[in-house]
Design an enzyme around this catalytic site. Structure first.
Site, PDB file in Angstrom:
ATOM      1  N   ASP A  83     -27.687  24.380  36.152  1.00  0.00           N
ATOM      2  CA  ASP A  83     -26.707  25.186  36.872  1.00  0.00           C
ATOM      3  C   ASP A  83     -26.552  26.522  36.170  1.00  0.00           C
ATOM      4  O   ASP A  83     -26.808  26.625  34.960  1.00  0.00           O
ATOM      5  CB  ASP A  83     -25.344  24.476  36.919  1.00  0.00           C
ATOM      6  CG  ASP A  83     -24.511  24.867  38.129  1.00  0.00           C
ATOM      7  OD1 ASP A  83     -24.251  26.070  38.306  1.00  0.00           O
ATOM      8  OD2 ASP A  83     -24.113  23.977  38.900  1.00  0.00           O
ATOM      9  N   TYR A  94     -28.472  31.285  56.786  1.00  0.00           N
ATOM     10  CA  TYR A  94     -28.302  29.956  56.172  1.00  0.00           C
ATOM     11  C   TYR A  94     -29.138  28.922  56.919  1.00  0.00           C
ATOM     12  O   TYR A  94     -29.856  28.127  56.322  1.00  0.00           O
ATOM     13  CB  TYR A  94     -26.823  29.581  56.209  1.00  0.00           C
ATOM     14  CG  TYR A  94     -26.484  28.254  55.567  1.00  0.00           C
ATOM     15  CD1 TYR A  94     -26.325  28.154  54.192  1.00  0.00           C
ATOM     16  CD2 TYR A  94     -26.290  27.113  56.339  1.00  0.00           C
ATOM     17  CE1 TYR A  94     -25.995  26.948  53.601  1.00  0.00           C
ATOM     18  CE2 TYR A  94     -25.966  25.904  55.764  1.00  0.00           C
ATOM     19  CZ  TYR A  94     -25.823  25.820  54.391  1.00  0.00           C
ATOM     20  OH  TYR A  94     -25.498  24.619  53.807  1.00  0.00           O
ATOM     21  N   THR A 138     -16.566  20.539  49.384  1.00  0.00           N
ATOM     22  CA  THR A 138     -17.072  21.042  48.110  1.00  0.00           C
ATOM     23  C   THR A 138     -16.499  22.435  47.879  1.00  0.00           C
ATOM     24  O   THR A 138     -15.946  23.053  48.801  1.00  0.00           O
ATOM     25  CB  THR A 138     -18.612  21.141  48.108  1.00  0.00           C
ATOM     26  OG1 THR A 138     -19.005  22.179  49.027  1.00  0.00           O
ATOM     27  CG2 THR A 138     -19.259  19.831  48.501  1.00  0.00           C
TER      28      THR A 138
END
Length: 254
Positions: free
Chosen positions: A37, A157, A192
């Protein structure tokens, strides 16, 4: 317990959201986890949590759009644990939720494809040779139902997520003979940090739009995607490759 015993798994986006939940679950099921990450602080907190619970995991700072970072991540996995068996391409970014083609900013388009599509390509490129050395492996790529239908996240996207599905199928065909499997998980709306924008007042109508299209009447949780990824990463799915597992609360059934 033990569904991934003996396996070494690289998981991107492991510092939060779906990636963090995957890292926790994979470690619980016996995998040695390399969490990647850009959010080093959040990632290290997840790795520390896994270790505190008896799991085996390390953190690597990873910009998934960087070939050099991927080389280091895979090298670190091999040097630390001796092999790579599983790659979960989870990290990604969301674009404008309602971005029509004529209104889409070209720079935003480039960013969405560079991170969401190129990142998974690079992970696969560098992990596949190590999987082959160990007799095979499993690549699990987190796409979206936005890659299957329109109106689920914006044009750029959707293009990136559709690209992930096409890429995954090609990997499945090209490397099946090497016992490298490649599958995609297509989530619907999941709670999320990335989807937190839907909780703002400006996005109230958009949130209701997505809820109305979801037969189960609510959004999913990161653990729902983690269990799907676990199945595809494990030997339970050893005869499954080149396909999509939809986890969307029934949206695609409409």
């Amino acid at each position: 317990m033990g569904r991934l015993s003996g396996k070494v798994a690289i998981i991107t986006g492991a510092g939060s959201g779906m990636g963090a939940e995957q890292a926790r679950l994979f470690a619980k099921e016996g995998a040695k986890v390399i969490g990647g990450d850009m959010n080093v602080e959040g990632l290290q907190a997840i790795i520390n949590e896994i270790k505190a619970n008896g799991g085996d995991a390390i953190a690597v700072k990873l910009n998934i759009s960087s070939p050099a970072d991927w080389e280091i991540a895979v090298k670190t996995a091999v040097e630390t644990y001796g092999k790579v068996n599983v790659l979960v391409n989870t990290a990604g970014v969301a674009g404008p939720f309602i971005a029509k083609a004529a209104d889409h900013d070209p720079d935003e388009w480039d960013k969405l494809l560079a991170i969401n599509l190129k990142g998974a390509f690079l992970g696969s490129k560098y992990a596949i040779p190590e999987m082959i050395k160990d007799g095979g492996g499993s690549i699990v790529t987190i796409s979206s139902i936005g890659g299957l239908v329109g109106g689920q996240g914006g044009t750029g996207y959707g293009a990136a997520k559709a690209g992930l599905i096409g890429m995954s199928k090609n990997i499945a065909v090209d490397y099946g003979k090497d016992n490298v499997r490649s599958n995609v998980v297509c989530p619907g709306q999941i709670r999320t940090p990335m989807s937190a924008v839907l909780e703002t007042e400006d996005m109230k109508a958009a949130k209701q739009y997505y809820l109305n299209k979801t037969p189960l009447g609510h959004f999913g949780d990161p653990i729902d995607i983690a269990y799907a990824a676990l199945f595809l990463a494990s030997d339970e799915s050893k005869f499954i490759t080149g396909t999509e597992l939809i986890v969307d609360g029934g949206v695609m059934a409409n």
